[in-house]
Design a protein around this motif. Structure first.
Motif, PDB file in Angstrom:
ATOM      1  N   TYR A   1       5.543  -9.904  -2.668  1.00  0.00           N
ATOM      2  CA  TYR A   1       5.614  -8.591  -1.655  1.00  0.00           C
ATOM      3  C   TYR A   1       4.119  -7.973  -1.709  1.00  0.00           C
ATOM      4  O   TYR A   1       3.656  -7.638  -2.721  1.00  0.00           O
ATOM      5  CB  TYR A   1       6.625  -7.847  -2.020  1.00  0.00           C
ATOM      6  N   THR A   2       3.656  -7.468  -0.483  1.00  0.00           N
ATOM      7  CA  THR A   2       2.675  -6.685  -0.163  1.00  0.00           C
ATOM      8  C   THR A   2       2.746  -6.034   0.864  1.00  0.00           C
ATOM      9  O   THR A   2       3.418  -5.840   1.885  1.00  0.00           O
ATOM     10  CB  THR A   2       1.446  -7.745   0.298  1.00  0.00           C
ATOM     11  N   SER A   3       2.212  -4.655   0.457  1.00  0.00           N
ATOM     12  CA  SER A   3       2.354  -3.447   1.446  1.00  0.00           C
ATOM     13  C   SER A   3       1.307  -2.612   1.533  1.00  0.00           C
ATOM     14  O   SER A   3       0.233  -2.533   0.612  1.00  0.00           O
ATOM     15  CB  SER A   3       3.762  -2.965   1.127  1.00  0.00           C
ATOM     16  N   SER A   4       0.749  -2.170   2.498  1.00  0.00           N
ATOM     17  CA  SER A   4      -0.226  -1.271   2.783  1.00  0.00           C
ATOM     18  C   SER A   4       0.008  -0.023   3.266  1.00  0.00           C
ATOM     19  O   SER A   4       0.856   0.118   4.364  1.00  0.00           O
ATOM     20  CB  SER A   4      -1.451  -1.921   3.495  1.00  0.00           C
ATOM     21  N   PHE A   5      -0.610   1.046   3.273  1.00  0.00           N
ATOM     22  CA  PHE A   5      -0.552   2.448   3.801  1.00  0.00           C
ATOM     23  C   PHE A   5      -2.118   2.721   4.096  1.00  0.00           C
ATOM     24  O   PHE A   5      -2.964   3.206   3.053  1.00  0.00           O
ATOM     25  CB  PHE A   5       0.406   3.431   2.963  1.00  0.00           C
TER      26      PHE A   5
END
Length: 400
Positions: free
Chosen positions: A56-60
């Motif tokens: 899982y990869t997430s960015s903001f």
């Protein structure tokens, strides 16, 4: 242990908008992309395997995080069940410094256990590191990891520096030459052991004309791996230690070249070959007494291995008929020898050297393979495959 091919029976996918089938388990060192969870389970009368992968990869804005876990469990169903478990967890938090540069902090934990009485049946490590990803352009990419690693193997605790630098060149074009390459520089210095792997490899592709193209390949690495194993009785009494240390050094080089030439619009000739040289040295930190060395089988050795292969094939394509005939010749030689013999008597050296030479062999295999497929329609075809091979095997061992 009996082995079998792992077949995927069940797959669960989350964090995505679609489903797909997976035919085989993915290796733990594969670079995973996208958000997913896969689970594969297989069981028969001999073995059971459970493999689960989450990524899982997430960015903001300029910040991002990546988390993943790889789990593999094997059960060998012999007179009693033997269990082997492996888990690899990693976490990375990063910041996008520039369009082509990311910097971050990471953590990785690896745990391996095996309830059989084997030399490396318990091994776990924790790695805290800084991470940098840099893209020179769309074809050149570099990654570095620098940090502190702690390792616990069969009760031997070690900690120290561990660093990794990798570079990849994908489809890099220069003067009509298309290249792919990889550079790996790995080094770690722990309290009681050192490990390293220095590797470089690549391929160069060139189309000389509409009829001919050629691909050259090269790969080289030098590696060192230190690991612990239970000490023998005489080593325990002589050095007052529970575990011995084995050092394995390996040099490897591979050269290959492959040529394709179109004789006409329906017939393609392919020629290829490669050469591999491996030089492996095994040395032990603690040697048993000379009176016990023949019984405890702990002494330094060297292995020299050479592999050579040539192949040629003709591919014929006419309307709905596809045919291929291929001739392959492979030759391999392995030479074992005894090294570091001070302290041994001439009789012991002669006996140990004979034991090593009994492992030497030379082999050659010639194979002829024929394949042909005729497409009756878009959904139906009729095919034929046949092969014949001749093996020649020579060894110094009198009873072989």
């Amino acid at each position: 242990m009996r082995t079998c091919l792992v077949k995927a029976l069940m797959l669960i996918l989350i964090y995505s908008d679609y489903s797909y089938c997976q035919l085989s388990s993915t290796a733990s060192d594969t670079v995973f992309t996208g958000n997913f969870l896969t689970t594969n389970f297989f069981s028969d009368v001999n073995v059971a395997n459970l493999n689960s992968i989450i990524n899982y990869t997430s960015s903001f804005k300029n910040f991002g995080a990546s988390v993943g876990n790889y789990y593999l469990s094997n059960v060998s169903k012999l007179t009693q069940n033997f269990f082997r478990d492996y888990n690899d967890f990693h976490l990375l938090v990063f910041y996008n410094v520039k369009n082509n540069l990311d910097a971050g902090l990471g953590f990785q934990s690896k745990v391996f256990s095996d309830d059989k009485n084997v030399e490396t049946n318990k091994n776990n490590s924790k790695y805290f590191f800084t991470n940098f990803d840099y893209s020179l352009n769309k074809n050149l990419f570099f990654n570095s990891k620098l940090g502190i690693k702690t390792v616990d193997q069969i009760g031997e605790y070690n900690t120290g520096f561990s660093g990794l630098l990798t570079g990849t060149a994908n489809n890099f074009s220069y003067n009509d030459y298309l290249t792919n390459g990889q550079l790996i520089l790995f080094y770690e210095d722990l309290i009681q052991k050192q490990n390293h792997n220095y590797e470089i490899g690549g391929s160069v592709y060139k189309r000389f004309s509409a009829e001919a193209d050629n691909t050259g390949q090269i790969r080289f690495y030098n590696s060192r791996n230190d690991f612990f194993f239970p000490a023998t009785e005489s080593v325990i009494s002589q050095y007052n230690v529970k575990n011995n240390t084995e050092r394995r050094d390996e040099n490897y080089i591979q050269l290959g070249d492959y040529l394709n030439y179109s004789l006409n619009s329906n017939l393609i000739l392919s020629l290829g070959g490669f050469f591999v040289n491996r030089n492996i040295t095994t040395e032990f930190k603690f040697k048993p007494s000379s009176n016990n060395i023949l019984f405890e089988n702990v002494y330094d050795t060297k292995i020299l291995e050479n592999n050579l292969e040539f192949s040629g094939s003709l591919n014929y394509n006419l309307n709905n008929l596809l045919s291929n005939i291929k001739l392959v010749y492979t030759e391999r030689s392995v030479a074992n020898s005894l090294i570091n013999t001070p302290g041994l008597t001439p009789a012991q050296i002669l006996e140990l050297d004979k034991a090593q030479k009994n492992k030497n062999y030379n082999s050659g295999r010639t194979s002829l393979i024929l394949q042909s497929v005729y497409y009756l329609s878009n959904t139906n075809s009729l095919g034929f495959t046949g092969s014949s091979s001749l093996l020649k095997y020579d060894t110094d061992y009198d009873q072989n």
